[in-house]
Design a protein around this motif. Sequence first.
Motif, mmCIF file in Angstrom:
data_model
loop_
_atom_site.group_PDB
_atom_site.id
_atom_site.type_symbol
_atom_site.label_atom_id
_atom_site.label_comp_id
_atom_site.label_asym_id
_atom_site.label_seq_id
_atom_site.Cartn_x
_atom_site.Cartn_y
_atom_site.Cartn_z
ATOM 1 N N LEU A 1 0.987 -1.048 0.010
ATOM 2 C CA LEU A 1 -0.167 0.063 0.033
ATOM 3 C C LEU A 1 0.981 1.249 -0.058
ATOM 4 N N GLY A 2 2.096 1.311 0.449
ATOM 5 C CA GLY A 2 3.084 2.434 0.801
ATOM 6 C C GLY A 2 2.570 3.141 1.941
ATOM 7 N N SER A 3 2.960 4.466 2.131
ATOM 8 C CA SER A 3 2.749 5.269 3.257
ATOM 9 C C SER A 3 2.339 6.672 2.683
ATOM 10 N N ALA A 4 1.411 7.186 3.430
ATOM 11 C CA ALA A 4 1.369 8.583 3.190
ATOM 12 C C ALA A 4 2.231 9.488 3.586
ATOM 13 N N LEU A 5 3.074 8.996 4.563
ATOM 14 C CA LEU A 5 4.172 9.566 5.351
ATOM 15 C C LEU A 5 5.458 9.692 4.415
ATOM 16 N N ASP A 6 5.315 9.015 3.337
ATOM 17 C CA ASP A 6 6.541 8.936 2.426
ATOM 18 C C ASP A 6 6.334 9.974 1.496
ATOM 19 N N PRO A 7 6.813 11.045 1.014
ATOM 20 C CA PRO A 7 6.657 12.170 0.060
ATOM 21 C C PRO A 7 6.785 11.520 -1.128
ATOM 22 N N ALA A 8 7.771 10.467 -1.270
ATOM 23 C CA ALA A 8 8.288 9.867 -2.648
ATOM 24 C C ALA A 8 7.127 9.061 -3.203
ATOM 25 N N SER A 9 5.946 8.589 -2.302
ATOM 26 C CA SER A 9 4.893 7.748 -2.929
ATOM 27 C C SER A 9 4.419 8.180 -4.020
ATOM 28 N N GLN A 10 3.966 7.398 -5.207
ATOM 29 C CA GLN A 10 3.493 7.976 -6.250
ATOM 30 C C GLN A 10 2.234 7.485 -6.655
ATOM 31 N N VAL A 11 1.442 8.203 -7.298
ATOM 32 C CA VAL A 11 0.198 7.839 -7.642
ATOM 33 C C VAL A 11 0.298 6.877 -8.843
ATOM 34 N N SER A 12 -0.271 5.861 -8.792
ATOM 35 C CA SER A 12 -0.571 4.738 -10.046
ATOM 36 C C SER A 12 -1.495 5.207 -11.147
ATOM 37 N N LYS A 13 -1.584 4.610 -12.091
ATOM 38 C CA LYS A 13 -2.593 4.750 -12.903
ATOM 39 C C LYS A 13 -4.000 3.936 -12.642
ATOM 40 N N LYS A 14 -3.910 3.001 -11.587
ATOM 41 C CA LYS A 14 -4.981 1.984 -11.261
ATOM 42 C C LYS A 14 -5.989 2.992 -10.689
ATOM 43 N N VAL A 15 -7.520 2.763 -11.050
ATOM 44 C CA VAL A 15 -8.605 3.644 -10.514
ATOM 45 C C VAL A 15 -9.129 2.519 -9.726
ATOM 46 N N LEU A 16 -9.514 2.863 -8.508
ATOM 47 C CA LEU A 16 -10.275 2.168 -7.707
ATOM 48 C C LEU A 16 -11.865 2.725 -7.083
#
Length: 307
Positions: free
Chosen positions: A57-72
């Motif tokens: 899932l990654g973490s909201a606290l990691d500024p490097a987290s990127q948004v994928s192209k998958k839409v839910l």
Amino acid sequence: MAPIRTQWTRLIRFVAAETSRVHIGEPVDAKLDALKYQSNSRPCRRSRQPDQSLRNLGSALDPASQVSKKVLTVKQLLTPLSGDEIKVVRCLGLNYSDHAAEAKMAAPKFPVLFYKPTTSLIGPLAPVTIPRVAQPPKENLSDYEVEFTIVIGKPARDVSEADALDYILAYTGANDISFRKHQLAVSQWGFSKSFDNTNPFGPCLVAASSIPDPQKVPLKCTINGAVMQDGSTADQIFNVRQTIAFLSQGTTLQPGSIILTGTPKGVGFVKSPPLYLKDGDKMSVWVGGGIGTLVNDVVEEKAKAKL
């Protein structure tokens, strides 16, 4: 110190209809109130950390987290940070000049600090539960407080006012439900503001870079359709920069620490007659800057059945 730059503008945490699992993601519609993603089953782009599979899932606290192209599709909207991600919940009391005036209290010379446990935090649509220890509501004066909330993104210790905003990951909203009988009986406010399931939190994180001036954010609280609070962070006694600089003196504010920054005028216990929250009431608090709305019903905890 450089400011935190995220790969997203707004971030929500939610259970997806397609997977029945918890995800974090960026709402597809940048203008829609984040709260409406659950009620309208709106789509959301999933966020993940680089070099990790989509299962993680990654973490909201990691500024490097990127948004994928998958839409839910959002099935259930949750607090924007999990209990495990939140390090400490700090809160300021009596931090708006208009609120101090309505309460007939002198403006504090230093920030008034108290803490909450993470067990007090609930999601944007979850019910607020008045515990038996704070009943009947008329006597205990259960009250509402819309609050602009800071999320710390990197370790902050002995931070200057000039650099304070560089340590903020995001902003969000909260409703600091308070029980005035217990609060005013003692000098420490922690007990009266820490009951389980009493502090709505969210509905989303807004990147700090999207709110360049946190002293220009409007706030509003509505009870049963009537507006009770309609204020602005411009009226804070200790602004966001001053708050972070003060709290970080000799103390490390860890990533995931959240800071509730006080409430403007309009609270219930100072009204004549006093207004108090009770079973069946409907609360709505809104925070500007793209943060959005928390809508929470009030329920009173029932007595345990005797065997």
